[in-house]
Scaffold this motif. Structure first.
Motif, PDB file in Angstrom:
ATOM      1  N   ALA A   1       0.767  -1.210  -0.050  1.00  0.00           N
ATOM      2  CA  ALA A   1      -0.061   0.045   0.005  1.00  0.00           C
ATOM      3  C   ALA A   1       0.933   1.407  -0.091  1.00  0.00           C
ATOM      4  O   ALA A   1       2.155   1.145   0.415  1.00  0.00           O
ATOM      5  CB  ALA A   1      -0.966   0.062   1.221  1.00  0.00           C
TER       6      ALA A   1
ATOM      7  N   THR B   1       0.893   4.645   1.872  1.00  0.00           N
ATOM      8  CA  THR B   1       0.008   5.279   3.161  1.00  0.00           C
ATOM      9  C   THR B   1      -0.444   6.635   3.038  1.00  0.00           C
ATOM     10  O   THR B   1      -1.105   7.269   3.895  1.00  0.00           O
ATOM     11  CB  THR B   1       0.706   4.702   4.499  1.00  0.00           C
TER      12      THR B   1
ATOM     13  N   LEU C   1       2.039  -3.727   4.005  1.00  0.00           N
ATOM     14  CA  LEU C   1       0.943  -3.179   5.070  1.00  0.00           C
ATOM     15  C   LEU C   1       0.072  -4.665   5.382  1.00  0.00           C
ATOM     16  O   LEU C   1      -0.333  -5.184   4.288  1.00  0.00           O
ATOM     17  CB  LEU C   1       0.130  -2.002   4.535  1.00  0.00           C
TER      18      LEU C   1
ATOM     19  N   TYR D   1      -6.174   7.587   1.127  1.00  0.00           N
ATOM     20  CA  TYR D   1      -4.890   6.642   1.591  1.00  0.00           C
ATOM     21  C   TYR D   1      -5.208   5.991   3.074  1.00  0.00           C
ATOM     22  O   TYR D   1      -5.960   6.604   3.812  1.00  0.00           O
ATOM     23  CB  TYR D   1      -3.670   7.239   1.668  1.00  0.00           C
ATOM     24  N   PRO D   2      -4.855   4.861   3.456  1.00  0.00           N
ATOM     25  CA  PRO D   2      -3.965   3.922   2.545  1.00  0.00           C
ATOM     26  C   PRO D   2      -4.587   3.397   1.446  1.00  0.00           C
ATOM     27  O   PRO D   2      -5.657   3.108   1.450  1.00  0.00           O
ATOM     28  CB  PRO D   2      -3.506   2.826   3.637  1.00  0.00           C
TER      29      PRO D   2
END
Ligand code: NAP
Ligand code: ZN
Ligand code: ZN
Length: 352
Positions: free
Chosen positions: A12, A14, A23, A61-62
């Protein structure tokens, strides 16, 4: 909130401007109509790069990108009728829609009048659960949005069909690409190379419009009969008023008037490429010869299965470079330089 959740590994970004890194995320336990899929491969679409970089100004995000997902069914909910454990399946760009509007009832979930729920960088219809994409080990998806991958298509090479394939198949079919039609594909990238193979298999006479002559031999091997390099001014001039249909897959807004000039009377250019910049279109690029400019996004679930079955019949898959997930940030840089023939596909086992 996910009530019963399964932890899974993913990659990912973030925050805006961050590179992708590992992640841990959560997936829901399958509900009655859900399918839990062990993801095997996930294609890398240029849309992943647009969204990681927030080029469409809607990034959340993430973010776990990835909407060219193929894998094997792990288990299913009580009411699932289409799939069972062990089935080879795919998930494309959307995972839900209202199912009630005119578009949904006509198998056009991608044009849902409430909204479709994108596979990542979106919010479920509960208006609170973020969607996370296929750069991850598992995903839980309602069976309506899961398709079957035909047995003769290798999973890695089939992954790009879930976005690049359906995004080009749908407008080709809608605008009648077939025998007697002259079809040009602008940009020989992930979408473009699928468009060439599909348009050729549909029976159209295919021309590739690329920036240079570098990809000419590849284009011909994919089924293109003609090739125009826009860097060759004379060749581009000769291509004026030539095509019934142009599928424009370019991720940049430049040169739209040049491509429109290549349409015949009553021809249509369909944008599937999604540049973030405004398009510079001159009125006189479309007024003479009654030309049209249109757009199209992915395809409905019924049509996605139809496309996969068409690919099975014609033995069509994507030209790919399989990568482990830890090189994804470099792969994005290479994609931006068109340094991939023609789609990166992540081997999800590399996440383990
Ligand atoms: P890609 O693999 O990067 O291919 C794009 C191709 O466009 C390149 O290979 C290149 O082909 C050409 N190109 C790139 N920059 C250019 C420039 N500045 N001027 C002219 N040509 C240029 O990308 P993709 O994954 O196929 O995606 C293409 C676009 O479609 C992206 O904007 C993506 O977000 C969008 N997309 C839309 C949908 C939808 O539902 N409508 C679905 C998926 C993707 P040549 O080297 O041959 O010139
Ligand atoms: Zn895509
Ligand atoms: Zn709907």
């Amino acid at each position: 909130m996910i009530k019963t959740a399964i932890k899974t590994k993913a990659y990912a970004a973030t925050a805006h401007g961050e590179e992708l890194k590992p992640l841990e995320i959560q997936r829901r336990e399958p509900g009655p109509s859900d399918v839990l899929i062990n993801i095997k491969f996930c294609g890398v679409c240029h849309s992943d790069v647009h969204q990681i970089k927030d080029e469409w100004s809607n990034s959340k995000y993430p973010m776990v990108p990835g909407h060219e997902i193929v894998g094997i069914v792990d288990r299913v909910g009580d009411r699932v009728s289409k799939f069972k454990a062990g089935d080879r399946v795919g998930v494309g760009c959307m995972v839900d829609s209202c199912r009630e509007c005119d578009s949904c009832k006509n198998d056009l979930e991608q044009y849902c009048e409430k909204r479709m729920v994108l596979t990542y960088n979106d919010i479920e219809l509960d208006d609170k659960t973020p969607t996370l994409g296929g750069y991850s080990e598992i995903i839980t998806v309602d069976e309506h949005f899961v398709v079957r991958i035909p047995e003769n298509l290798p999973l890695d090479k089939a992954a790009p069909l879930l976005c690049a394939g359906i995004t080009t198949y749908s407008p080709l079919v809608h605008w009648g690409a077939g025998p007697g039609k002259s079809v040009a594909i602008v940009g020989l990238g992930g979408l473009g190379h699928m468009a060439v193979k599909l348009a050729h298999a549909l029976g159209a006479e295919v021309t590739v419009i690329s920036r240079s002559y570098n990809k000419k031999a590849d284009a011909e091997a994919m089924g293109a009969k003609h090739y125009v390099a826009t860097s060759d001014f004379e060749a581009a001039e000769k291509a004026q008023n030539k095509f019934d249909l142009i599928i424009n897959t370019v991720s940049s807004a430049a040169d739209m008037n040049t491509y429109l000039g290549m349409l015949k009377r009553d021809g249509t250019m369909v944008l599937v490429g999604a540049p973030s910049d405004e398009l510079p279109i001159q009125a006189f690029s479309i007024i003479p010869h009654r030309k049209s400019l249109s757009g199209s996004t992915i395809g409905g679930i019924r049509e996605t299965q139809e496309m996969l079955d068409f690919c099975s019949k014609h033995d069509i898959t994507s030209d790919i470079e399989v990568i482990p997930i830890h090189v994804i940030n470099d792969a994005y840089e290479r994609l931006l330089k068109s340094d991939v023939r023609y789609r990166f596909v992540i081997e999800i086992d590399s996440l383990k």
